[in-house]
Scaffold this motif. Structure first.
Motif, short mmCIF file in Angstrom:
data_model
loop_
_atom_site.label_atom_id
_atom_site.label_comp_id
_atom_site.label_asym_id
_atom_site.label_seq_id
_atom_site.Cartn_x
_atom_site.Cartn_y
_atom_site.Cartn_z
N ASN A 66 4.39 -1.19 -6.53
CA ASN A 66 3.65 0.05 -6.82
C ASN A 66 2.27 -0.15 -6.10
OD1 ASN A 66 5.34 -0.09 -9.52
ND2 ASN A 66 5.41 2.00 -8.59
N PRO A 67 1.96 0.74 -5.29
CA PRO A 67 0.53 0.47 -4.79
C PRO A 67 -0.55 0.59 -5.82
CG PRO A 67 1.90 2.19 -3.56
CD PRO A 67 2.64 1.80 -4.68
N ASP A 68 -1.52 -0.30 -5.62
CA ASP A 68 -2.57 -0.17 -6.75
C ASP A 68 -3.38 1.27 -6.56
OD1 ASP A 68 -3.55 -0.74 -4.01
OD2 ASP A 68 -4.89 -2.27 -4.68
N ARG A 69 -3.36 1.73 -5.41
CA ARG A 69 -3.97 3.13 -5.18
C ARG A 69 -3.00 4.24 -4.96
NH1 ARG A 69 -9.07 2.50 -7.59
NH2 ARG A 69 -10.14 0.62 -6.85
N THR A 87 -1.54 9.35 13.15
CA THR A 87 -2.38 8.59 12.08
C THR A 87 -1.42 8.48 10.65
OG1 THR A 87 -3.31 10.66 11.20
CG2 THR A 87 -4.55 9.31 12.80
N ARG A 88 -0.77 7.27 10.68
CA ARG A 88 0.22 7.23 9.66
C ARG A 88 -0.65 6.13 8.30
NH1 ARG A 88 5.45 4.84 12.48
NH2 ARG A 88 3.98 3.38 13.52
N TRP A 89 -1.60 6.79 7.91
CA TRP A 89 -2.29 5.92 7.10
C TRP A 89 -1.45 5.79 5.76
CZ3 TRP A 89 -2.82 8.50 2.27
CH2 TRP A 89 -2.91 9.77 2.44
N CYS A 90 -0.14 6.64 5.46
CA CYS A 90 0.45 6.66 4.33
C CYS A 90 1.26 5.31 4.39
CB CYS A 90 1.45 7.70 3.92
SG CYS A 90 2.30 8.44 5.68
N LYS A 95 3.06 1.35 1.80
CA LYS A 95 4.15 0.81 2.09
C LYS A 95 3.77 -0.63 2.38
CE LYS A 95 7.55 3.62 1.41
NZ LYS A 95 8.83 3.38 0.31
N LEU A 96 3.18 -0.67 3.41
CA LEU A 96 2.73 -2.13 4.11
C LEU A 96 1.82 -2.86 3.23
CD1 LEU A 96 2.66 -1.57 7.70
CD2 LEU A 96 4.43 -2.27 6.36
N ARG A 97 0.98 -2.28 2.77
CA ARG A 97 -0.31 -3.10 2.04
C ARG A 97 0.39 -3.53 0.60
NH1 ARG A 97 -4.41 -1.03 -1.71
NH2 ARG A 97 -6.41 -2.31 -1.45
N PRO A 98 0.90 -2.94 -0.12
CA PRO A 98 1.54 -3.40 -1.24
C PRO A 98 2.45 -4.62 -1.07
CG PRO A 98 1.74 -1.12 -1.38
CD PRO A 98 1.23 -1.40 0.07
#
Length: 278
Positions: A66-69, A87-90, A95-98
């Protein structure tokens, strides 16, 4: 002293990654794979149902990252501008950051991580996750084995899983308001999950009010798309597209008359959100 290893496989709730999980279980039982799903909190209900069925087949739980934000937090960070194909910030933040946050401590401990990605043998146009760490190694088993779309379907049928239920009306997994949806899929979302459609409309209106140049479906707002006369036009256009495509497609003796054409048939091979659509 040998370097410790870990094997991970990301699931999207879609057919290809599910088939890869089955494939690894059946053909590489000696490899202990940990399966994970990055839950944005905005997924289709059918995705969670399918993941539950897949857990039953695998005989082990799927780790939920689960993303922290959440989406709302990042929307504010990006000045209320909706994510888009430009701009695919989602994808980056949800997805990638978690995933990177999960594996980073292991990499720092010197653990070599093998990440298995479900890019098929017939998808030369798709690009895999680019690892920036020498101990994070991306593996493409379907590419190496030459397994194509037909092979994926065979794997899922053989396992008794079949396809996720949303494939009856939508061509890819992902968030309810994924901007890669086609207009007919927005209409179907409105009909099957009206609360999710209304949430997407609210996000869109707020973003436009804050100066965002993007709507979910570029060139047309969901407010415009949801008008009865527009819905009828979209359905008619889609029906005509199907007729044209079927007239150009060689009959497939394995395809039933009721089986819909999939995304490759309808819209060609386009680049999509690799972190979601697998």
């Amino acid at each position: 002293m040998s370097i410790k290893e870990k094997h991970v496989l990301g699931l999207s709730g879609g057919r290809d990654s599910a088939a890869l999980a089955v494939y690894m279980r059946q053909h590489h039982p000696d490899i202990e794979v940990e399966y994970f799903f990055t839950d944005t909190g905005k997924e289709l209900p059918e995705v969670y149902e399918y993941l539950g069925r897949l857990e039953g087949f695998l005989g082990q739980p799927i780790r939920m990252l689960n993303p922290d934000r959440d989406f709302d937090f990042w929307l504010k960070q990006y000045n209320d501008f909706l994510p888009s194909a430009q701009t695919r910030w989602c994808t980056r933040q949800l997805k990638l950051r978690p995933f990177e946050n999960w594996v980073r401590p292991m990499l720092e401990d010197g653990i070599k991580i093998y990440s298995y990605v479900a890019i098929r043998g017939d998808e030369e146009y798709r690009e895999g996750y680019s690892s920036k760490h020498e101990n994070l190694i991306v593996k493409l088993p379907f590419k190496e084995a030459g397994i194509d779309k037909a092979g994926v379907l065979e794997i899922l049928d053989g396992a008794g899983l079949g396809l996720p239920k949303y494939y009856s009306w939508r061509t890819r997994s992902g968030c309810t308001f994924c901007f890669y949806q086609q207009k007919i899929e927005w209409v179907r979302l409105m009909e099957r999950h009206p609360e999710a459609f209304e949430e997407a409309k609210t996000y869109e209106k707020n973003s436009v009010d804050h100066g965002s140049p993007f709507t979910w479906n570029q060139g047309e707002s969901l407010e415009e798309l949801s008008k009865p006369e527009r819905i009828q036009q979209i359905k008619e256009d889609h029906a005509q597209r199907l007729i044209r495509l079927k007239s150009k497609t060689q009959p497939n003796p394995l395809r039933t008359d009721s089986e819909p054409l999939d995304i490759d048939d309808l819209y060609g091979k386009t680049k999509v959100c690799l972190a979601c659509h697998k």
